[in-house]
Design an enzyme around this catalytic site. Structure first.
Site, PDB file in Angstrom:
ATOM      1  CB  ILE A 145      -1.061   0.058   1.219  1.00  0.00           C
ATOM      2  CG1 ILE A 145      -2.070  -1.131   1.114  1.00  0.00           C
ATOM      3  CG2 ILE A 145      -1.771   1.334   1.010  1.00  0.00           C
ATOM      4  CD1 ILE A 145      -2.629  -1.355   2.176  1.00  0.00           C
ATOM      5  N   GLY A 194       6.636   4.003   4.413  1.00  0.00           N
ATOM      6  CA  GLY A 194       7.238   5.357   5.272  1.00  0.00           C
ATOM      7  C   GLY A 194       8.559   5.316   5.363  1.00  0.00           C
ATOM      8  CG  ASP A 230       4.137  12.382  11.658  1.00  0.00           C
ATOM      9  OD1 ASP A 230       4.709  13.498  10.922  1.00  0.00           O
ATOM     10  OD2 ASP A 230       4.352  11.222  10.976  1.00  0.00           O
TER      11      ASP A 230
END
Length: 450
Positions: free
Chosen positions: A19, A22, A135
């Site tokens: 998907i 990061g 974040d």
């Protein structure tokens, strides 16, 4: 980089595809065999397994997410390890992320309002649990298959009230520089308003498809958040209402005291700015415009009572009288034909008088000469009294009969004797008397007999 997990099974989850990846983990779409449903599996890469910092952050996300049960926070289903590699199982969000939506350009205002209205309560809920996200950004806002928004990724979240140094996530400036609040970039103590700033940056990006501050290095971007005023969102998207721009800029204030005190307050202000922009007050006071003048129909206007002002001193300024054009006086001129007719009549009258006088003189002279005598001229040239009187009367009649005009000027009279022979040896003198009428010379004569 070759992904060796696709096609394999971790625990009871078959990895189907990647998907996203990061900075500290990779997320896969997987199939949960026992529940026959799609899930998302977040896996810590093997190169970070021996890094204590990454392992602590990964475990901390699980602990914090387990405490947060909210309809707009992505739920965690499971946690475990497979061959020493930790993973987190979460709900699969088929709609992707807001960051994926921005690949097509700015979002519509109604989409922004909906996303903010769903994320804001989740953020306030986390703040109520003393959890700071730290974040918040479009890639951490996920959408389900019907478009509802969810908050995710509490990997660097901090729990307020913890002693400094108790966790690795509380040390130094932690977060994504493009979304850091000024106090977060400087490593100052934080409160819930640091997430309000990050939400404001996310709204700016949703409305313009770009971030307020962009630079060549993460450090340079962080410095801009501290020192540089945010640009106007309308600079990049003119269709944004001014009222919406004001809401975004208030969330991006450098001083946390000047931001919205909660995410819900920000979401409510945004909705009001979109649905009723005239009700949104400007952030800075501006000089108020004069009220509009209402013009009533003539039939409805009240007739005011007459007010007579008190006499005041005359103004020093003199108003010059209106200039009236002067009519130019046309000089009086006798018609040439009229002058000729008058001259002819006077000439005939004069000739008649002269002839009469001549006959009178001849008759007188004839009666004084005896029979058989020859008439001779005498040396006395003095006119008789009767002749002088008759001449004077004639001259006066001629002069009085001559019309006087405003522009006529008579020249000096000169008597020029003209000798003519009268009947019976009588000498007649004409004294020439030239005059000027309308610029044309006219001769007049004084008659004397000798």
């Amino acid at each position: 980089m070759t992904d060796d997990l696709i096609g394999k099974q971790i625990g009871g989850y078959a990895i189907l595809g990647l998907i996203g990846r990061g900075g500290m983990a990779a997320v896969y779409r997987a199939h949960q065999v026992s529940m026959n449903r799609s899930v998302a599996v977040k896996v810590l890469p093997r190169q970070f397994i021996d890094d204590l910092t990454y392992m602590q952050r990964f475990n901390r996300e699980v602990q914090i997410a387990a405490q947060l049960e909210h309809r707009s926070i992505v739920p965690v289903h499971d946690y475990g390890e497979s061959d020493g590699q930790p993973y987190i199982v979460m709900r699969y969000m088929a709609g992707g992320s807001v960051d994926d939506m921005l690949n097509a350009g700015p979002l519509r205002l109604d989409q922004i309002v909906q996303i903010c209205a769903q994320i804001a309560p989740a953020l306030d809920y986390a703040h109520g649990k003393s959890v700071l996200h730290r974040d918040l950004k479009p890639s951490n806002i996920l959408l389900d298959d019907i478009g509802d928004a969810y908050l995710t990724d509490f990997g660097i979240a901090r729990i307020l009230g913890e002693a400094p140094g108790s966790t690795i996530t509380t040390d130094g400036a932690v977060g994504t520089p493009s979304y850091m609040s000024p106090e977060q970039a400087q490593g100052h103590p934080l409160d819930h308003r640091t997430d309000i700033y990050a939400l404001g940056v996310s709204l700016f990006e949703m409305a313009t498809a770009r971030r307020p501050f962009e630079g060549d290095t993460p450090y340079g971007v962080a410095v801009m958040h501290v020192t540089t005023p945010p640009p106007s969102p309308r600079l990049y998207n003119e269709s944004i209402p001014v009222s919406v721009e004001q809401v975004i800029l208030k969330a991006l204030n450098k001083r946390r005291e000047d931001r919205y005190d909660s995410a819900a307050a920000l979401a409510a202000a945004l909705r009001t700015a979109v649905e009723a922009p005239q009700a949104s007050p400007p952030p800075d006071p501006q000089p108020s415009a004069p009220p509009p003048i209402e013009i009533q129909p003539l039939a409805e206007r009240p007739i005011p009572a007459p007010v007579y002002p008190a006499p005041s001193a005359p103004s020093l300024r003199q108003v010059p009288p209106a200039s009236v054009p002067k009519r130019k006086r046309r000089p009086f001129r006798l018609n040439l034909w009229v002058g000729a007719m008058i001259g002819g009549v006077l000439g005939c009258a004069l000739l008649t008088v002269v002839v009469g006088i001549g006959l009178l003189i001849v008759g007188t002279s004839t009666s004084e000469v005896g029979p058989g005598e020859t008439p001779t001229a005498t040396a006395d040239v003095t006119p008789s009294a009767h002749a002088r009187a008759l001449v004077n009367e004639t001259a006066a009649a001629v002069e009085s009969a001559t019309p006087r005009t405003p522009t006529r000027r008579a020249t000096a009279i000169t008597n020029t004797p003209v000798e003519r022979s009268g009947p019976s040896g009588t000498v007649i003198f004409f004294a020439q008397r030239p005059i000027t009428v309308d610029g044309a010379p006219v001769e007049a004569y004084n008659l004397y007999s000798l």
